[in-house]
Design an enzyme around this catalytic site. Sequence first.
Site, PDB file in Angstrom:
ATOM      1  CG  ASP A  84      -1.762   1.180   1.386  1.00 52.46           C
ATOM      2  OD1 ASP A  84      -2.504   1.476   0.430  1.00 52.46           O
ATOM      3  OD2 ASP A  84      -1.698   1.853   2.432  1.00 52.46           O
ATOM      4  CG  ASP A  87       2.187  -0.283   5.366  1.00 56.15           C
ATOM      5  OD1 ASP A  87       2.090  -0.067   4.129  1.00 56.15           O
ATOM      6  OD2 ASP A  87       1.213  -0.230   6.122  1.00 56.15           O
ATOM      7  CE1 TYR A 236      -5.866   3.677   3.173  1.00 56.45           C
ATOM      8  CE2 TYR A 236      -4.555   1.825   3.950  1.00 56.45           C
ATOM      9  CZ  TYR A 236      -4.638   3.043   3.301  1.00 56.45           C
ATOM     10  OH  TYR A 236      -3.515   3.632   2.773  1.00 56.45           O
ATOM     11  CD  GLU A 485       3.232   5.540   5.054  1.00 54.75           C
ATOM     12  OE1 GLU A 485       2.704   6.115   6.022  1.00 54.75           O
ATOM     13  OE2 GLU A 485       3.308   4.299   4.941  1.00 54.75           O
TER      14      GLU A 485
END
Length: 513
Positions: A84, A87, A236, A485
């Site tokens: 994703d 990670d 999520y 990120e």
Amino acid sequence: MEKTMKKLSISHLCCFLLCIFSIFASTRSTPSHNYTDALTKSLLYFEAQRSGRLPYSQRVTWRDNSGLTDGLEQGVDLVGGYYDAGDHVKFGLPMAFTVTMLSWSIIEYGEYIAVAGELDHAVEAVKWGTDYFIKAHTSANVLWAEVGDGYTDHYCWQRPEDMTTSRQAYKVDENNPGSDVAGETAAAMAAASIVFRKTNPRYSRLLLRHAQQLFEFGDKYRGKYDENMGVVKNYYTSVSGYNDELLWAAMWLYKATDNHRYLSYVIDNADLFGGIGWSITEFSWDVKFAGIQVLASQLLIKEKHLKHKNMLEQYQSKAEYYICSCLGKNNGTKNNVGFTTGGLIYIRQWNNMQYVSSGAFLTMVYSDLLHKWNRKMLKCDLGYVTPQELLQFSKYQVDYILGSNPLNMSYLVGFGPKFPTRVHHRGASIGSYRENKGFIGCTEGYDNWYGSSDPNPNVVFGALVGGPDHKDEFFDKRGNFMQTEACTYNTAPLVGIFAKLNYLEETILHASY
Ligand SMILES: *[C@@H]1O[C@H](CO)[C@@H](O)[C@H](O)[C@H]1NC(C)=O
Ligand SMILES: *[C@@H]1O[C@H](CO)[C@@H](O)[C@H](O)[C@H]1NC(C)=O
Ligand SMILES: *[C@@H]1O[C@H](CO)[C@@H](O)[C@H](O)[C@H]1NC(C)=O
């Protein structure tokens, strides 16, 4: 496209080119960037995020095979798909949204991607996702929607090639439904079926069959996946529920099949599902209403849809609310997106760039739509906006991403002279496995690499990081995950936008002779 061009008179064409020219030439504040380069790099990012067995054609060579036992414990082959972000969890909902947006980029701007010589790479990026969804959809009413989990994954800082964390797989089914993840995966596969329609009709039909089944499953067994697959909570959660994904899936299925049944679903449920009710200033992996509304607006072009004119126009008015909100032209601050001091769309501090790329995409698509309608203006509360202004807005956002901003920093990693070098990305921040196969354990990565002030040893080309705060400030530190990120769905809409801007720039170059 050809037909519309023929209909345009020479004067129209000149006007069009002049307007475009003014966008590219007049604006000192937004110099153009090398969009071919940006496009090429954006597609490399999806290779860096690949899980599974890498092909010989793999161009991002600091990566190697990983996640080769995904699903094994559950007796299902879930090797492949995309990590994703920084990670190694494979989260089904955002992965599917990424594939939907990549497909939409190709459907809308495929000819421009081809002009830049990147169509094969773009199509491969879609297929890496859809091959995985085919595996994950093991029977009509079963969809494997996550591999790994945020808790154990985030405890370690390892290369994907060394992963020692849990690779347990999680599913939704009749007893534990997930209409949101089923709907988004149906949307992704339906949109991708359009991408493959001409070049790989058998594969396209296969995707369509999966998409139809997944939609039936999501529609018949209603439920929020985070309530039935608790592991995804805190990562999520589908805050907007599943109504948007069901409409979105039906809309993509209608585009893919022309089957009136799906359009009826979008029309009949418009009100009940909030398709024409909610006024929303966000388009994201969670909230798809604005995307649905823009797709519905596109339908108004065709004569055969005019029997649904009333409903489609209600969708359209919400689409225009969203577009006006991006331009800051709705009445009242809360009806508009926020902006940083430097003019970047600003929704929230954690991974804000996702809203920038999705907003730039929808405004560009809407600008094209106004052109096709030959509509010279869009009426917002606070004034009129021309299609050129929408295009200019989209370009401004993209140019900000690429370095036209107060820090002169490109937030697309590996682009231009200055970009984030300590991206919060496990694989990129540790020396390449191909060069050093010595095992790096769970916490060893934290000890030896995470805290280092050195730049990452590997550059994740084409990753769009979370980006600056509302004052355009950005701190290039690995621990600053809200800003450094990147996520796969940040970059997906950029693929189409870069291609279109690149094409426009080439058009101008040729027109100036
Ligand atoms: C843009 O970047 C590409 C590399 O991706 C390079 O080949 C090309 O020469 C660049 N164009 C300009 C105008 O600098
Ligand atoms: C904006 O909203 C305010 C408060 O409702 C109203 O007084 C004002 O007339 C509106 N302005 C426009 C341009 O519609
Ligand atoms: C950004 O670039 C401009 C123009 O080259 C320069 O004037 C400015 O000082 C730069 N800002 C930073 C923060 O580097």
